[in-house]
Design a protein around this motif. Structure first.
Motif, PDB file in Angstrom:
ATOM      1  N   ALA A  19       0.839  -1.208   0.000  1.00 42.77           N
ATOM      2  CA  ALA A  19       0.000   0.000   0.000  1.00 42.77           C
ATOM      3  C   ALA A  19       0.870   1.254   0.000  1.00 42.77           C
ATOM      4  CB  ALA A  19      -0.928  -0.014   1.203  1.00 42.77           C
ATOM      5  N   ALA A  20       1.972   1.219   0.741  1.00 41.24           N
ATOM      6  CA  ALA A  20       2.855   2.399   0.785  1.00 41.24           C
ATOM      7  C   ALA A  20       3.411   2.693  -0.604  1.00 41.24           C
ATOM      8  CB  ALA A  20       3.985   2.172   1.791  1.00 41.24           C
ATOM      9  N   ASP A  21       3.604   1.651  -1.409  1.00 40.22           N
ATOM     10  CA  ASP A  21       4.127   1.850  -2.770  1.00 40.22           C
ATOM     11  C   ASP A  21       3.116   2.535  -3.692  1.00 40.22           C
ATOM     12  OD1 ASP A  21       6.555   0.795  -2.151  1.00 40.22           O
ATOM     13  OD2 ASP A  21       6.109  -1.223  -2.895  1.00 40.22           O
ATOM     14  N   LEU A  22       1.845   2.571  -3.287  1.00 44.28           N
ATOM     15  CA  LEU A  22       0.825   3.238  -4.115  1.00 44.28           C
ATOM     16  C   LEU A  22       0.931   4.759  -4.047  1.00 44.28           C
ATOM     17  CD1 LEU A  22      -2.468   1.306  -3.153  1.00 44.28           C
ATOM     18  CD2 LEU A  22      -1.053   0.999  -5.197  1.00 44.28           C
ATOM     19  N   VAL A  23       1.553   5.257  -2.990  1.00 50.10           N
ATOM     20  CA  VAL A  23       1.557   6.713  -2.759  1.00 50.10           C
ATOM     21  C   VAL A  23       2.601   7.376  -3.658  1.00 50.10           C
ATOM     22  CG1 VAL A  23       1.840   8.527  -1.032  1.00 50.10           C
ATOM     23  CG2 VAL A  23       0.780   6.339  -0.388  1.00 50.10           C
ATOM     24  N   GLN A  24       2.142   8.415  -4.366  1.00 56.76           N
ATOM     25  CA  GLN A  24       3.035   9.119  -5.299  1.00 56.76           C
ATOM     26  C   GLN A  24       3.230  10.555  -4.865  1.00 56.76           C
ATOM     27  OE1 GLN A  24       1.150   8.585  -9.093  1.00 56.76           O
ATOM     28  NE2 GLN A  24       1.238   6.362  -8.921  1.00 56.76           N
ATOM     29  N   ASN A  25       4.274  11.181  -5.423  1.00 56.45           N
ATOM     30  CA  ASN A  25       4.588  12.568  -5.070  1.00 56.45           C
ATOM     31  C   ASN A  25       3.364  13.463  -5.221  1.00 56.45           C
ATOM     32  OD1 ASN A  25       7.266  12.447  -4.277  1.00 56.45           O
ATOM     33  ND2 ASN A  25       8.015  12.511  -6.392  1.00 56.45           N
ATOM     34  N   GLY A  26       3.155  14.312  -4.210  1.00 57.25           N
ATOM     35  CA  GLY A  26       2.097  15.320  -4.284  1.00 57.25           C
ATOM     36  C   GLY A  26       0.746  14.836  -3.796  1.00 57.25           C
ATOM     37  N   MET A  27       0.648  13.560  -3.432  1.00 59.83           N
ATOM     38  CA  MET A  27      -0.678  13.046  -3.049  1.00 59.83           C
ATOM     39  C   MET A  27      -1.106  13.497  -1.653  1.00 59.83           C
ATOM     40  SD  MET A  27      -1.108   9.097  -4.183  1.00 59.83           S
ATOM     41  CE  MET A  27      -1.733   8.643  -5.769  1.00 59.83           C
ATOM     42  N   LEU A  28      -2.426  13.661  -1.515  1.00 61.52           N
ATOM     43  CA  LEU A  28      -3.063  13.865  -0.206  1.00 61.52           C
ATOM     44  C   LEU A  28      -3.644  12.510   0.183  1.00 61.52           C
ATOM     45  CD1 LEU A  28      -5.349  17.030  -0.353  1.00 61.52           C
ATOM     46  CD2 LEU A  28      -3.679  16.486   1.419  1.00 61.52           C
ATOM     47  N   VAL A  29      -3.200  11.969   1.298  1.00 63.09           N
ATOM     48  CA  VAL A  29      -3.516  10.571   1.621  1.00 63.09           C
ATOM     49  C   VAL A  29      -4.187  10.460   2.991  1.00 63.09           C
ATOM     50  CG1 VAL A  29      -2.529   8.270   1.945  1.00 63.09           C
ATOM     51  CG2 VAL A  29      -1.511   9.829   0.281  1.00 63.09           C
ATOM     52  N   GLY A  30      -5.351   9.861   3.040  1.00 59.28           N
ATOM     53  CA  GLY A  30      -5.995   9.564   4.310  1.00 59.28           C
ATOM     54  C   GLY A  30      -5.257   8.420   4.986  1.00 59.28           C
ATOM     55  N   LEU A  31      -4.865   8.641   6.226  1.00 54.40           N
ATOM     56  CA  LEU A  31      -4.099   7.639   6.977  1.00 54.40           C
ATOM     57  C   LEU A  31      -5.026   6.982   7.992  1.00 54.40           C
ATOM     58  CD1 LEU A  31      -0.954   9.856   7.767  1.00 54.40           C
ATOM     59  CD2 LEU A  31      -1.275   8.298   5.815  1.00 54.40           C
TER      60      LEU A  31
END
Ligand code: 5RP
Length: 239
Positions: A19-31
């Motif tokens: 899942a951490a690999d899904l996050v890309q530069n500039g994203m707003l991510v609900g944790l």
């Protein structure tokens, strides 16, 4: 990874890393919140320390504290627009992607963050997949005022809906009730088999005193299911 780590923890770690690999530069991510999400936040923290730029929006005070400790920028939900993705665990998920959440007591903020995101990814180990929701006790967040009266009305709804003899338990017990980050109580409802989750969610939300229920209906777009050998399975609930 320690050899003594349980197979469930290894599965959670595999899902969290993917899942951490899904996050890309500039994203707003609900944790999200929970043990799997703490592993995810640690993996994400590593990527941030290696140069990933993103901002998290937390679903609990404890996730927020961990993210800040790891150097992950955190914003308040009110200070951002639509999130790119919310990533969170689940207590149960059925073949259609309907979920029970709130085992960690964070269902209200989790649902608010999930529904403020373009998509939601469930990050789970295989034990969370079920044919039918309900073996995991359904958490219902209620205001403290009149909680016994609210519990009676919840029981009434269950009986009307055909769920008989449901055990409804105040989380933590009356001597030391569990209190959510918003200052509410949680009632855990042992339904065993939830035949119509959507109707039940609507019914629960119509009871005065109920703040939120742990049925997450039509929210998950996909799931990453970790296995103890480090592999993952990806499931889409779209289309
Ligand atoms: C917290 C949650 C969690 O996502 C759910 O309880 C799963 O937790 P874990 O990853 O520890 O198994 O809904 O309110």
């Amino acid at each position: 990874m320690s050899a003594e780590r349980s197979s469930q923890d290894r599965a959670k770690q595999a899902a969290a890393d993917a899942a951490a690999d899904l996050v890309q530069n500039g994203m707003l991510v609900g944790l999200g919140s929970g043990t799997t999400l703490r592993m995810f936040v640690r993996s994400l923290g590593l990527r941030v320390s290696q140069g990933l730029t993103m901002t998290g929006v937390s679903t609990s005070e404890s996730t927020r504290a961990l993210a800040i400790e790891l150097g992950i920028p955190v914003a308040d939900l009110d200070d951002v627009g639509e999130l790119d993705v919310a990533i969170d665990g689940a207590d149960e998920i059925d073949p259609a992607g309907q979920m029970i959440k709130g085992g960690g007591g964070n269902l209200l903020w989790e649902k608010m963050v999930a529904t403020a995101a373009k998509s939601f990814v469930a990050v789970i180990d295989g034990s969370k997949t079920v044919a039918q929701l309900g073996r995991f006790p359904l958490p219902v967040e209620v205001v403290r005022f009149g909680w016994r009266s609210t519990a009676r009305q919840i029981r009434g709804l269950f009986v009307e809906s055909g769920y008989l003899d449901v055990a409804i338990t105040l989380r933590g017990g009356e001597a030391a009730p569990f209190v959510t980050d918003s200052g509410h109580f949680i009632l855990d409802c042992q339904l065993d088999a939830i035949t119509h989750p959507e109707a039940l969610a609507i019914g629960l939300d119509s009871i005065a005193g109920v703040v939120e229920n742990g049925l997450f209906i039509n929210i998950a777009r996909s799931a990453i299911i970790g296995r103890p050998d480090g592999s993952v399975e990806r499931i889409s609930y779209e289309g």
